[in-house]
Design a protein around this motif. Structure first.
Motif, mmCIF file in Angstrom:
data_model
loop_
_atom_site.group_PDB
_atom_site.id
_atom_site.type_symbol
_atom_site.label_atom_id
_atom_site.label_comp_id
_atom_site.label_asym_id
_atom_site.label_seq_id
_atom_site.Cartn_x
_atom_site.Cartn_y
_atom_site.Cartn_z
ATOM 1 N N GLU A 6 0.617 -1.644 0.242
ATOM 2 C CA GLU A 6 -0.101 0.346 0.058
ATOM 3 C C GLU A 6 0.854 1.327 0.217
ATOM 4 N N HIS A 7 0.092 2.236 -0.416
ATOM 5 C CA HIS A 7 1.244 3.499 -0.193
ATOM 6 C C HIS A 7 0.962 4.144 1.285
ATOM 7 N N ALA A 8 1.907 5.410 1.278
ATOM 8 C CA ALA A 8 1.851 5.994 2.564
ATOM 9 C C ALA A 8 1.051 6.826 2.376
ATOM 10 N N THR A 9 0.471 7.609 3.621
ATOM 11 C CA THR A 9 -0.260 8.834 3.641
ATOM 12 C C THR A 9 0.064 9.473 4.763
ATOM 13 N N GLY A 10 -0.733 10.531 5.176
ATOM 14 C CA GLY A 10 0.245 11.626 5.873
ATOM 15 C C GLY A 10 -0.518 12.402 6.525
ATOM 16 N N THR A 11 -0.322 12.811 7.259
ATOM 17 C CA THR A 11 -0.909 14.476 8.131
ATOM 18 C C THR A 11 -0.185 15.803 7.777
ATOM 19 N N GLN A 12 -1.466 16.435 8.568
ATOM 20 C CA GLN A 12 -0.140 18.130 8.812
ATOM 21 C C GLN A 12 1.095 17.414 9.030
ATOM 22 N N ALA A 13 0.935 16.226 10.357
ATOM 23 C CA ALA A 13 2.397 16.663 11.306
ATOM 24 C C ALA A 13 3.334 15.609 10.153
ATOM 25 N N GLY A 14 2.898 14.809 9.838
ATOM 26 C CA GLY A 14 3.952 15.027 8.810
ATOM 27 C C GLY A 14 3.150 13.245 7.468
ATOM 28 N N VAL A 15 4.249 12.438 7.477
ATOM 29 C CA VAL A 15 4.528 10.903 6.174
ATOM 30 C C VAL A 15 4.485 10.672 7.507
ATOM 31 N N ASP A 16 3.425 9.515 7.752
ATOM 32 C CA ASP A 16 3.087 8.522 8.335
ATOM 33 C C ASP A 16 3.811 6.910 7.898
ATOM 34 N N PRO A 17 4.468 6.515 8.124
ATOM 35 C CA PRO A 17 5.263 5.108 7.994
ATOM 36 C C PRO A 17 4.643 3.363 7.604
ATOM 37 N N VAL A 18 4.338 3.058 6.854
ATOM 38 C CA VAL A 18 3.522 1.808 7.096
ATOM 39 C C VAL A 18 3.904 0.972 7.908
ATOM 40 N N LYS A 19 3.103 0.451 8.614
ATOM 41 C CA LYS A 19 3.437 -0.914 9.398
ATOM 42 C C LYS A 19 3.241 -2.092 8.849
ATOM 43 N N SER A 20 4.133 -2.628 9.141
ATOM 44 C CA SER A 20 3.782 -4.173 8.664
ATOM 45 C C SER A 20 2.841 -5.044 9.738
ATOM 46 N N LYS A 21 3.149 -6.374 9.719
ATOM 47 C CA LYS A 21 1.960 -7.421 10.024
ATOM 48 C C LYS A 21 2.533 -7.446 11.319
ATOM 49 N N GLY A 22 3.730 -7.201 11.841
ATOM 50 C CA GLY A 22 4.178 -7.761 12.598
ATOM 51 C C GLY A 22 4.440 -5.930 13.502
ATOM 52 N N GLY A 23 4.300 -5.246 12.761
ATOM 53 C CA GLY A 23 4.760 -4.120 13.777
ATOM 54 C C GLY A 23 5.566 -2.993 13.877
ATOM 55 N N VAL A 24 6.685 -3.154 12.569
ATOM 56 C CA VAL A 24 7.588 -3.110 12.000
ATOM 57 C C VAL A 24 6.989 -1.373 11.046
ATOM 58 N N ASP A 25 7.664 -0.589 11.260
ATOM 59 C CA ASP A 25 7.208 1.156 10.382
ATOM 60 C C ASP A 25 8.422 0.958 9.921
ATOM 61 N N VAL A 26 7.963 1.410 8.663
ATOM 62 C CA VAL A 26 8.577 1.306 6.893
ATOM 63 C C VAL A 26 8.225 2.572 6.607
ATOM 64 N N MET A 27 9.388 2.472 5.985
ATOM 65 C CA MET A 27 9.330 3.973 5.049
ATOM 66 C C MET A 27 10.390 3.806 3.869
ATOM 67 N N SER A 28 9.662 3.817 2.993
ATOM 68 C CA SER A 28 10.675 3.338 1.402
ATOM 69 C C SER A 28 9.957 4.147 0.637
ATOM 70 N N ILE A 29 10.734 4.645 -0.785
ATOM 71 C CA ILE A 29 10.197 4.954 -1.640
ATOM 72 C C ILE A 29 9.116 4.354 -2.905
ATOM 73 N N ASN A 30 9.023 2.634 -2.813
ATOM 74 C CA ASN A 30 8.142 2.208 -3.398
ATOM 75 C C ASN A 30 6.767 2.602 -3.058
ATOM 76 N N LEU A 31 6.841 3.074 -1.347
ATOM 77 C CA LEU A 31 5.450 3.856 -0.520
ATOM 78 C C LEU A 31 4.797 4.530 -1.162
ATOM 79 N N MET A 32 6.253 5.824 -1.986
ATOM 80 C CA MET A 32 5.326 6.585 -2.960
ATOM 81 C C MET A 32 4.889 6.914 -4.129
ATOM 82 N N LEU A 33 5.137 5.225 -4.891
ATOM 83 C CA LEU A 33 5.221 5.523 -6.475
ATOM 84 C C LEU A 33 3.785 5.806 -6.399
ATOM 85 N N GLN A 34 3.753 5.401 -7.524
ATOM 86 C CA GLN A 34 2.148 6.026 -7.982
ATOM 87 C C GLN A 34 1.965 3.740 -8.647
ATOM 88 N N ASN A 35 3.163 3.229 -8.565
ATOM 89 C CA ASN A 35 3.166 1.561 -9.162
ATOM 90 C C ASN A 35 4.890 1.609 -9.195
#
Length: 270
Positions: free
Chosen positions: A83-112
């Motif tokens: 899925e894509h990363a989302t955000g709020t006024q505070a900033g961009v939120d990392p995407v959480k894995s099934k096990g609870g690891v927070d991840v941020m990567s350019i792949n989460l920002m690309l259309q494909n």
């Protein structure tokens, strides 16, 4: 023939690193940041980063992974994140894995996620800094920075701009490794950053029939190499088809990576 010019290398002081430091998002809270580096590509650095993050999370440390390998991101796939990363006024939120690891990567920002990133060095380096300054890393005990191979623009940007507390060097058993480890060690020393130790990936293969350890690349010299560079071997990771399959399926968190306990303990000791 003219003599080659000597390359003059500058060693950064702690004060200089502070001057270059990028400010974190004001809503972030990160206790320790560890760079996972390699002197060359193809040694499985991202695989080690993903498994190490999973092990830290399983042992009670809220862990995040900042994927600084902008042109070759593989961390989201290892965790099965699409899925894509989302955000709020505070900033961009990392995407959480099934096990609870927070991840941020350019792949989460690309259309494909299969879209190539065809950017020049300064833009790539700027993106890495944004992953620190604009992403909300909330209540993180350990933030792993999965860095691209080598000692180029991004590595320099990470070491100068991010508050790295220590690095783990990932390598493999081939003879070339001595020079590669030495380059990585020298860079971290020049940037005045502690080295926690070395992880040797693809260290051995366990025979499925007799259980004997097979040194596929010949005898490893990593213990002596680590000693020569005044560091230590934290872990030796086996060649195991099950690990590769879990990574490909996005199920890195299903791996029992007990062989990384030495690296986990080194991080906990901080």
């Amino acid at each position: 023939m003219a003599e080659p010019r000597k390359v003059i290398q500058h060693k950064f002081t702690t004060e200089e690193r502070k001057n270059f430091a990028e400010k974190a998002n004001p809503h972030s809270s990160v206790k320790k940041m560890i760079g996972v580096i390699s002197g060359k590509g193809g040694v499985g650095k991202s695989m080690v980063s993903a498994m190490l993050a999973s092990q830290l999370q399983k042992q009670g440390l809220h862990t995040g992974v900042l994927d600084a390998d902008i042109t070759g991101p593989s961390i989201p796939k290892a965790f099965g994140i699409h899925e894509h990363a989302t955000g709020t006024q505070a900033g961009v939120d990392p995407v959480k894995s099934k096990g609870g690891v927070d991840v941020m990567s350019i792949n989460l920002m690309l259309q494909n996620e299969s879209d190539p990133v065809i950017w020049r060095g300064p833009i790539i380096a700027g993106t890495v800094k944004q992953f620190w300054s604009e992403v909300v890393w909330k209540d993180i005990d350990v933030l792993l920075v999965d860095m691209p191979p080598g000692t180029g623009d991004v590595a320099l940007t990470v070491f100068q701009s991010l508050p790295i507390d220590g690095v783990i060097i990932v390598t493999s058993p081939q003879d070339l490794v001595s020079m590669i480890v030495e380059k990585a060690v020298n860079m971290t020393q020049m940037m005045n950053i502690p080295i926690l130790g070395v992880v040797e990936n693809m260290s051995y293969l366990v025979c499925p029939h007799c259980g004997e350890k097979i040194n596929v690349f010949g005898d490893s010299h990593i213990d002596q190499i680590a000693k020569d560079n005044d560091t230590k071997v934290l872990a030796k990771v086996p060649m195991d088809p099950a690990i590769a399959q879990a990574m490909d399926k996005g199920e890195v968190e299903s791996i029992d990576a007990g062989f990384l306990q030495g690296a986990v303990d080194a991080i906990k000791a901080l």
